[in-house]
Write a protein that holds these residues in place. Sequence first.
Motif, PDB file in Angstrom:
ATOM      1  N   GLY A  52       0.820  -1.208   0.000  1.00  0.00           N
ATOM      2  CA  GLY A  52       0.000   0.000   0.000  1.00  0.00           C
ATOM      3  C   GLY A  52       0.850   1.252   0.000  1.00  0.00           C
ATOM      4  O   GLY A  52       0.557   2.229  -0.706  1.00  0.00           O
ATOM      5  N   ARG A  53       1.928   1.253   0.771  1.00  0.00           N
ATOM      6  CA  ARG A  53       2.813   2.421   0.848  1.00  0.00           C
ATOM      7  C   ARG A  53       3.557   2.651  -0.468  1.00  0.00           C
ATOM      8  O   ARG A  53       3.824   3.789  -0.847  1.00  0.00           O
ATOM      9  N   VAL A  54       3.873   1.575  -1.183  1.00  0.00           N
ATOM     10  CA  VAL A  54       4.500   1.728  -2.498  1.00  0.00           C
ATOM     11  C   VAL A  54       3.531   2.402  -3.471  1.00  0.00           C
ATOM     12  O   VAL A  54       3.893   3.314  -4.221  1.00  0.00           O
ATOM     13  N   VAL A  55       2.273   1.973  -3.454  1.00  0.00           N
ATOM     14  CA  VAL A  55       1.256   2.577  -4.325  1.00  0.00           C
ATOM     15  C   VAL A  55       1.107   4.063  -4.012  1.00  0.00           C
ATOM     16  O   VAL A  55       0.971   4.898  -4.914  1.00  0.00           O
ATOM     17  N   LEU A  56       1.169   4.418  -2.731  1.00  0.00           N
ATOM     18  CA  LEU A  56       1.006   5.809  -2.302  1.00  0.00           C
ATOM     19  C   LEU A  56       2.276   6.640  -2.466  1.00  0.00           C
ATOM     20  O   LEU A  56       2.245   7.856  -2.276  1.00  0.00           O
ATOM     21  N   GLY A  57       3.395   5.994  -2.790  1.00  0.00           N
ATOM     22  CA  GLY A  57       4.654   6.716  -2.924  1.00  0.00           C
ATOM     23  C   GLY A  57       5.343   6.987  -1.604  1.00  0.00           C
ATOM     24  O   GLY A  57       6.273   7.798  -1.536  1.00  0.00           O
ATOM     25  N   LEU A  58       4.926   6.307  -0.533  1.00  0.00           N
ATOM     26  CA  LEU A  58       5.527   6.506   0.786  1.00  0.00           C
ATOM     27  C   LEU A  58       6.714   5.584   1.028  1.00  0.00           C
ATOM     28  O   LEU A  58       7.531   5.830   1.912  1.00  0.00           O
ATOM     29  N   THR A  59       6.785   4.486   0.264  1.00  0.00           N
ATOM     30  CA  THR A  59       7.920   3.568   0.311  1.00  0.00           C
ATOM     31  C   THR A  59       8.379   3.329  -1.119  1.00  0.00           C
ATOM     32  O   THR A  59       7.554   3.132  -2.014  1.00  0.00           O
ATOM     33  N   ALA A  60       9.694   3.375  -1.331  1.00  0.00           N
ATOM     34  CA  ALA A  60      10.242   3.202  -2.679  1.00  0.00           C
ATOM     35  C   ALA A  60      10.338   1.721  -3.027  1.00  0.00           C
ATOM     36  O   ALA A  60      10.744   0.895  -2.200  1.00  0.00           O
ATOM     37  N   ALA A  61       9.943   1.389  -4.246  1.00  0.00           N
ATOM     38  CA  ALA A  61      10.111   0.021  -4.743  1.00  0.00           C
ATOM     39  C   ALA A  61      11.572  -0.190  -5.121  1.00  0.00           C
ATOM     40  O   ALA A  61      12.192   0.673  -5.753  1.00  0.00           O
ATOM     41  N   THR A  62      12.122  -1.328  -4.746  1.00  0.00           N
ATOM     42  CA  THR A  62      13.486  -1.677  -5.151  1.00  0.00           C
ATOM     43  C   THR A  62      13.529  -1.979  -6.640  1.00  0.00           C
ATOM     44  O   THR A  62      14.465  -1.605  -7.350  1.00  0.00           O
TER      45      THR A  62
ATOM     46  N   ALA B 262       6.280  16.728  -6.479  1.00  0.00           N
ATOM     47  CA  ALA B 262       5.267  17.614  -7.052  1.00  0.00           C
ATOM     48  C   ALA B 262       4.178  16.803  -7.766  1.00  0.00           C
ATOM     49  O   ALA B 262       2.981  17.093  -7.642  1.00  0.00           O
ATOM     50  N   ARG B 263       4.587  15.773  -8.500  1.00  0.00           N
ATOM     51  CA  ARG B 263       3.604  14.939  -9.196  1.00  0.00           C
ATOM     52  C   ARG B 263       2.765  14.161  -8.185  1.00  0.00           C
ATOM     53  O   ARG B 263       1.552  13.976  -8.386  1.00  0.00           O
ATOM     54  N   ARG B 264       3.383  13.717  -7.108  1.00  0.00           N
ATOM     55  CA  ARG B 264       2.640  12.998  -6.077  1.00  0.00           C
ATOM     56  C   ARG B 264       1.551  13.883  -5.458  1.00  0.00           C
ATOM     57  O   ARG B 264       0.455  13.413  -5.143  1.00  0.00           O
ATOM     58  N   ARG B 265       1.867  15.136  -5.266  1.00  0.00           N
ATOM     59  CA  ARG B 265       0.852  16.058  -4.726  1.00  0.00           C
ATOM     60  C   ARG B 265      -0.328  16.161  -5.683  1.00  0.00           C
ATOM     61  O   ARG B 265      -1.487  16.190  -5.265  1.00  0.00           O
ATOM     62  N   GLN B 266      -0.032  16.234  -6.981  1.00  0.00           N
ATOM     63  CA  GLN B 266      -1.108  16.272  -7.977  1.00  0.00           C
ATOM     64  C   GLN B 266      -1.910  14.972  -7.959  1.00  0.00           C
ATOM     65  O   GLN B 266      -3.141  14.973  -8.057  1.00  0.00           O
ATOM     66  N   LEU B 267      -1.220  13.852  -7.813  1.00  0.00           N
ATOM     67  CA  LEU B 267      -1.890  12.553  -7.791  1.00  0.00           C
ATOM     68  C   LEU B 267      -2.780  12.395  -6.564  1.00  0.00           C
ATOM     69  O   LEU B 267      -3.676  11.551  -6.549  1.00  0.00           O
ATOM     70  N   GLY B 268      -2.549  13.224  -5.546  1.00  0.00           N
ATOM     71  CA  GLY B 268      -3.369  13.174  -4.346  1.00  0.00           C
ATOM     72  C   GLY B 268      -4.846  13.423  -4.608  1.00  0.00           C
ATOM     73  O   GLY B 268      -5.696  13.016  -3.814  1.00  0.00           O
ATOM     74  N   ARG B 269      -5.165  14.066  -5.700  1.00  0.00           N
ATOM     75  CA  ARG B 269      -6.583  14.245  -6.054  1.00  0.00           C
ATOM     76  C   ARG B 269      -7.200  12.932  -6.521  1.00  0.00           C
ATOM     77  O   ARG B 269      -8.397  12.695  -6.339  1.00  0.00           O
ATOM     78  N   ASP B 270      -6.389  12.077  -7.129  1.00  0.00           N
ATOM     79  CA  ASP B 270      -6.894  10.825  -7.698  1.00  0.00           C
ATOM     80  C   ASP B 270      -6.663   9.621  -6.798  1.00  0.00           C
ATOM     81  O   ASP B 270      -7.379   8.630  -6.894  1.00  0.00           O
ATOM     82  N   ILE B 271      -5.626   9.674  -5.959  1.00  0.00           N
ATOM     83  CA  ILE B 271      -5.276   8.546  -5.090  1.00  0.00           C
ATOM     84  C   ILE B 271      -5.288   9.027  -3.652  1.00  0.00           C
ATOM     85  O   ILE B 271      -4.494   9.901  -3.273  1.00  0.00           O
ATOM     86  N   GLN B 272      -6.176   8.465  -2.839  1.00  0.00           N
ATOM     87  CA  GLN B 272      -6.281   8.864  -1.437  1.00  0.00           C
ATOM     88  C   GLN B 272      -6.091   7.647  -0.529  1.00  0.00           C
ATOM     89  O   GLN B 272      -5.988   6.515  -1.000  1.00  0.00           O
ATOM     90  N   VAL B 273      -6.039   7.885   0.785  1.00  0.00           N
ATOM     91  CA  VAL B 273      -5.762   6.815   1.733  1.00  0.00           C
ATOM     92  C   VAL B 273      -6.618   6.979   2.977  1.00  0.00           C
ATOM     93  O   VAL B 273      -6.933   8.100   3.388  1.00  0.00           O
ATOM     94  N   VAL B 274      -7.017   5.850   3.549  1.00  0.00           N
ATOM     95  CA  VAL B 274      -7.643   5.803   4.872  1.00  0.00           C
ATOM     96  C   VAL B 274      -6.780   4.884   5.721  1.00  0.00           C
ATOM     97  O   VAL B 274      -6.631   3.698   5.407  1.00  0.00           O
TER      98      VAL B 274
END
Length: 255
Positions: free
Chosen positions: A54-64, A81-93
């Motif tokens: 889940g963290r890899v999908v969110l960009g919080l953990t880097a994939a090796t 910067a792109r991750r911030r833009q993606l925040g509109r399309d990808i969210q987390v609970v």
Amino acid sequence: MNTQPLLQVDNVRVDFPQGKGRVFQALKGVSLDIHPGETVGLVGESGSGKTTLGRVVLGLTAATSGRVVFDGENITRATAARRRQLGRDIQVVFQDPYGSLNPARTVGDTLAEPLMNGPHLDQATRARRVAEVLERVGMPSDTAQRYPGQFSGGQRQRIAIARAVIARPRLIVCDEPVSALDLSVQAQVLNLLNSLQHDMGLALLFISHDLTVVRHVSHRTVVLYRGDIVEQGEAGQVHNHPQHPYTQALLAAAP
């Protein structure tokens, strides 16, 4: 169902250095996809790698190694910067609603924040959207003026869900969203997620250690064991006729 996946996780591996040249393989080449409007349940015990994925999908953990593709775009190495833009399309609970809500900010201020990253909305429009989404998740009308500490755990998780959906995303990563809640409250929150998923056409990656919970919300189930997928398929099939001994053990351990 749309034949083009919204999310593709392609052969993702994650290694964590352990010192003295040793490496812990959290994910060993995991692949899955999620279509628009689909809920995929990712189930496994603690240490299986499900939260890491889940963290890899969110960009919080880097994939090796491997790739994460969202709507045709490779976002594996997306910039901040792109991750911030993606925040509109990808969210987390997250699992802990109190830890994910700022106790010093009113609920209304917290919910309005995701609306700042897209097209400009005036204050009245933002307030109306906040009121609408709070009503949609079953919270009282005065919730926006209050603080997270004034609510129960189940209410806080409803607020966290409201924040996740207010900007009308396309994918939500739900990381153990009901495991900290009482059983009766769990059922209410799961029904709310099902309803929102249906009404808004959301895609969900639903992460849990509980196969029965996953069965309740998912179209398909993926079982993860020590960083590897050991079983996957239609949710009812995996729940009712588990093939792998690990899946059978998870089912036996479910409350």
